[in-house]
Design a protein around this motif. Structure first.
Motif, PDB file in Angstrom:
ATOM      1  N   THR A 269      -3.758  -2.190  -7.438  1.00  0.00           N
ATOM      2  CA  THR A 269      -2.355  -2.530  -8.380  1.00  0.00           C
ATOM      3  C   THR A 269      -2.497  -4.103  -8.587  1.00  0.00           C
TER       4      THR A 269
ATOM      5  N   HIS B  26      -2.135  -1.070  -3.621  1.00  0.00           N
ATOM      6  CA  HIS B  26      -3.024   0.273  -3.798  1.00  0.00           C
ATOM      7  C   HIS B  26      -2.147   1.273  -3.709  1.00  0.00           C
TER       8      HIS B  26
ATOM      9  N   THR C  55       1.732   5.471  -0.658  1.00  0.00           N
ATOM     10  CA  THR C  55       1.149   6.625  -0.901  1.00  0.00           C
ATOM     11  C   THR C  55       2.086   7.668  -1.284  1.00  0.00           C
TER      12      THR C  55
ATOM     13  N   ARG D   4      -2.012  11.308  -9.998  1.00  0.00           N
ATOM     14  CA  ARG D   4      -2.896  10.629  -9.729  1.00  0.00           C
ATOM     15  C   ARG D   4      -3.634   9.746 -10.850  1.00  0.00           C
TER      16      ARG D   4
ATOM     17  N   ASP E 211      -1.828   5.629  -3.841  1.00  0.00           N
ATOM     18  CA  ASP E 211      -2.547   6.657  -3.996  1.00  0.00           C
ATOM     19  C   ASP E 211      -1.661   8.033  -3.660  1.00  0.00           C
ATOM     20  N   PHE E 212      -2.143   8.994  -3.928  1.00  0.00           N
ATOM     21  CA  PHE E 212      -1.315  10.471  -3.704  1.00  0.00           C
ATOM     22  C   PHE E 212      -1.943  11.629  -3.045  1.00  0.00           C
ATOM     23  N   ARG E 213      -1.149  12.142  -2.088  1.00  0.00           N
ATOM     24  CA  ARG E 213      -1.689  13.139  -1.231  1.00  0.00           C
ATOM     25  C   ARG E 213      -0.795  14.470  -1.165  1.00  0.00           C
TER      26      ARG E 213
ATOM     27  N   ARG F  95       0.862  -1.228   0.089  1.00  0.00           N
ATOM     28  CA  ARG F  95      -0.098  -0.108   0.126  1.00  0.00           C
ATOM     29  C   ARG F  95       0.906   1.239   0.035  1.00  0.00           C
TER      30      ARG F  95
ATOM     31  N   ALA G 281      -3.045   6.422  -9.629  1.00  0.00           N
ATOM     32  CA  ALA G 281      -3.728   6.085  -8.350  1.00  0.00           C
ATOM     33  C   ALA G 281      -4.598   4.718  -8.674  1.00  0.00           C
ATOM     34  N   GLY G 282      -4.994   3.921  -7.738  1.00  0.00           N
ATOM     35  CA  GLY G 282      -5.655   2.896  -7.715  1.00  0.00           C
ATOM     36  C   GLY G 282      -5.447   1.626  -7.267  1.00  0.00           C
TER      37      GLY G 282
END
Length: 274
Positions: A84, A89, A65, A78, A91-93, A63, A81-82
């Motif tokens: 894999t 998984h 980020t 993004r 995601d980006f922040r 997972r 993102a989603g």
């Protein structure tokens, strides 16, 4: 005048992507086995996300980020993102590495060519390590080419009489990185098994003014940000800088050689439970 926060251009940054990605491959190759079966990974300064995806190749169930403070970079990232293929998984922040404080435990914290923009980044190491699982790893690489002609000439041009009033902040040549031995001592004193090395790549670049095109994606960003929409000033500055670079990095019969030093650090936290 303080240096402007650089506005990033993901497409420009992705020029020479093979050269820029190679150090991350070599950094990941030295990361030891992570403690979690589905490891939790943070990528500080993830940029446009193309390199962050490599973490899901190495650890398919992870997972991951990616964190970045550039809206332009996050918008590009993004797209990746989603879920894999390996069951993980991505995601980006939004987050600034200068202030990022983990709010959970990670098995790997990684930063690829990002910490050189963060003043006092070594002061963040204790907090980041405190949020690593026992046996987890903190790994990063930073450019070590601040004494290279590409950077010295850029600073001298910014500080020249013609440009210093407008580009004084962009000419700030404070070196925000440490030498390899300093990183080794800092992280060893924090209780890590630490591996530090450096490599000077001889990038073989093609096309007209290839070193200028390279720096447009990185070192030139603060200058281009200050000049903003002043097209005439931008073109005048780039023309002067390009001429200096052609002399420093002359084109040969097979292209232009661009030496580039990088510093690598892999620090593994003690595996004993706290």
């Amino acid at each position: 005048m303080p240096a402007a926060a650089p506005a990033w251009d993901p497409q420009q940054y992705l020029h020479h992507t093979d050269h820029r990605t190679r150090p991350f491959h070599e950094l990941l190759a030295r990361v030891p086995v992570l403690p979690g079966e589905g490891p939790r990974i943070a990528d500080i300064g993830c940029g446009p996300g193309n390199v962050t995806t490599l973490l899901t190749h190495r650890w398919p169930a992870a997972r991951v980020t990616g964190f970045d403070n550039s809206p332009q970079m996050l918008e590009a990232a993004r797209a990746y993102a989603g879920p894999t293929p390996g069951g993980g998984h991505l995601d980006f922040r939004a987050a600034d590495a200068a202030h990022w404080a983990p709010d959970e435990t990670y098995d790997l914290i990684v930063a690829n060519a990002a910490l050189q923009w963060v003043e006092g980044h070594a002061q963040r190491f204790p907090e980041w390590l405190a949020h690593l699982a026992p046996g987890g790893t903190f790994a990063f690489q930073v450019p070590g080419n601040h004494t290279a002609p590409s950077h010295v000439l850029l600073a001298e041009l910014c500080a020249s009489p013609k440009w210093r009033t407008r580009l004084g902040g962009a000419a700030d040549r404070r070196v925000l990185i440490h030498e390899p031995e300093e990183y080794f001592q800092q992280l060893s004193c924090l209780g890590c098994e630490t591996d530090v090395w450096e490599t000077t790549y001889l990038h073989h670049l093609q096309g007209p003014d290839p070193v200028l095109e390279w720096t447009k994606g990185t070192a030139l960003r603060p200058v281009l940000t200050v000049l903003g929409d002043d097209r005439a000033a931008r073109e005048a500055f780039l023309a002067e800088y390009a001429e200096l670079l052609r002399t420093a990095y002359p084109a040969g019969p097979h292209g232009t050689v661009f030496p580039f030093r990088r510093i690598f650090v892999v620090a593994r936290k003690d595996g004993a439970a706290a």
